[in-house]
Write an enzyme that holds these catalytic residues in place. Structure first.
Site, PDB file in Angstrom:
ATOM      1  N   THR A   5      50.551  -3.010  41.273  1.00 61.93           N
ATOM      2  CA  THR A   5      51.486  -2.301  42.115  1.00 61.93           C
ATOM      3  C   THR A   5      52.266  -1.261  41.353  1.00 61.93           C
ATOM      4  O   THR A   5      52.716  -1.490  40.237  1.00 61.93           O
ATOM      5  CB  THR A   5      52.517  -3.228  42.779  1.00 61.93           C
ATOM      6  OG1 THR A   5      51.823  -4.186  43.534  1.00 61.93           O
ATOM      7  CG2 THR A   5      53.447  -2.489  43.682  1.00 61.93           C
ATOM      8  N   GLY A 161      48.240   6.191  39.424  1.00 62.85           N
ATOM      9  CA  GLY A 161      46.969   5.572  39.797  1.00 62.85           C
ATOM     10  C   GLY A 161      45.814   5.975  38.903  1.00 62.85           C
ATOM     11  O   GLY A 161      44.849   5.225  38.741  1.00 62.85           O
ATOM     12  N   CYS A 164      47.061   3.852  35.272  1.00 57.53           N
ATOM     13  CA  CYS A 164      47.288   2.403  35.244  1.00 57.53           C
ATOM     14  C   CYS A 164      46.131   1.672  35.916  1.00 57.53           C
ATOM     15  O   CYS A 164      45.809   1.949  37.073  1.00 57.53           O
ATOM     16  CB  CYS A 164      48.600   2.075  35.964  1.00 57.53           C
ATOM     17  SG  CYS A 164      48.925   0.301  36.057  1.00 57.53           S
ATOM     18  N   THR A 167      46.809  -0.052  39.338  1.00 58.69           N
ATOM     19  CA  THR A 167      47.301   0.816  40.408  1.00 58.69           C
ATOM     20  C   THR A 167      46.151   1.668  40.905  1.00 58.69           C
ATOM     21  O   THR A 167      45.365   2.177  40.110  1.00 58.69           O
ATOM     22  CB  THR A 167      48.432   1.728  39.864  1.00 58.69           C
ATOM     23  OG1 THR A 167      49.476   0.902  39.339  1.00 58.69           O
ATOM     24  CG2 THR A 167      48.997   2.637  40.927  1.00 58.69           C
TER      25      THR A 167
END
Length: 178
Positions: A5, A161, A164, A167
């Site tokens: 997240t 995104g 990571c 993510t």
């Protein structure tokens, strides 16, 4: 333990935006790519997003929403009361979740230890595994690009995104305007 997240909140002049990615990870497995980790509270007057254990986050959402109702939607008073309640309750002190809550006037991070943190700049807050990537991108874009708030949050989350592994770029956004 659920990793994953990235949640990013941004408070501009008369506008608040929160966004989150859709990835849910358990260990080294992606369980879901289109989860919703953001929502509105108090009749659409407060934006909120969570990172951490999903079950714990839903408990925190429920508790915070009850406090918001009791405080008639006053975000500042609600986060203070929330922190007091969190620290009193031994069960809550073990919850593994964090939240960002904001409206057009305030933005706060609620930590897993019951701390309430208002970002130093009073504008941008990020949590989760990709939070530092999103925060860095948002600060740079806020300072050097002429983007509207919604685009700034979306682009910052896309950057997180890409960097990571917990993510993704399946981004959901919520906006609140005065």
């Amino acid at each position: 333990m659920f990793e994953a997240t990235t949640i990013l909140g941004y408070k501009g002049d008369g506008i608040a935006v929160i966004g989150g990615d859709g990835q849910v990870t358990f260990g080294n497995t992606v369980l879901k790519g289109n989860a919703t980790k953001i929502r509105t509270l108090y009749n659409g007057q407060i934006l909120a997003g969570f990172a951490g254990s999903t079950a714990d986050a839903f408990n925190l959402f429920d508790m915070f929403e009850k406090i918001l109702e009791n405080k008639k939607g006053d975000l500042l008073k609600s986060v203070i009361e929330f922190s007091k309640e969190w620290r009193k309750d031994r069960y809550l002190r073990r919850l593994e979740a964090m939240m960002i809550v904001l409206n057009t006037k305030h933005i706060f991070i609620l930590s897993g230890t019951g701390d309430v943190v208002e970002p130093e700049d009073g504008k941008i807050a990020a949590i989760g595994s990709g939070g530092n990537f999103a925060l860095s991108a948002a600060r740079a874009l806020d300072k050097h690009a002429n983007l509207d708030a919604k685009t700034l949050v979306e682009e910052s989350l896309k950057i997180a995104g890409e960097l990571c592994i917990y993510t993704n770029t399946n981004i959901k956004l919520l906006t609140l305007e005065e």
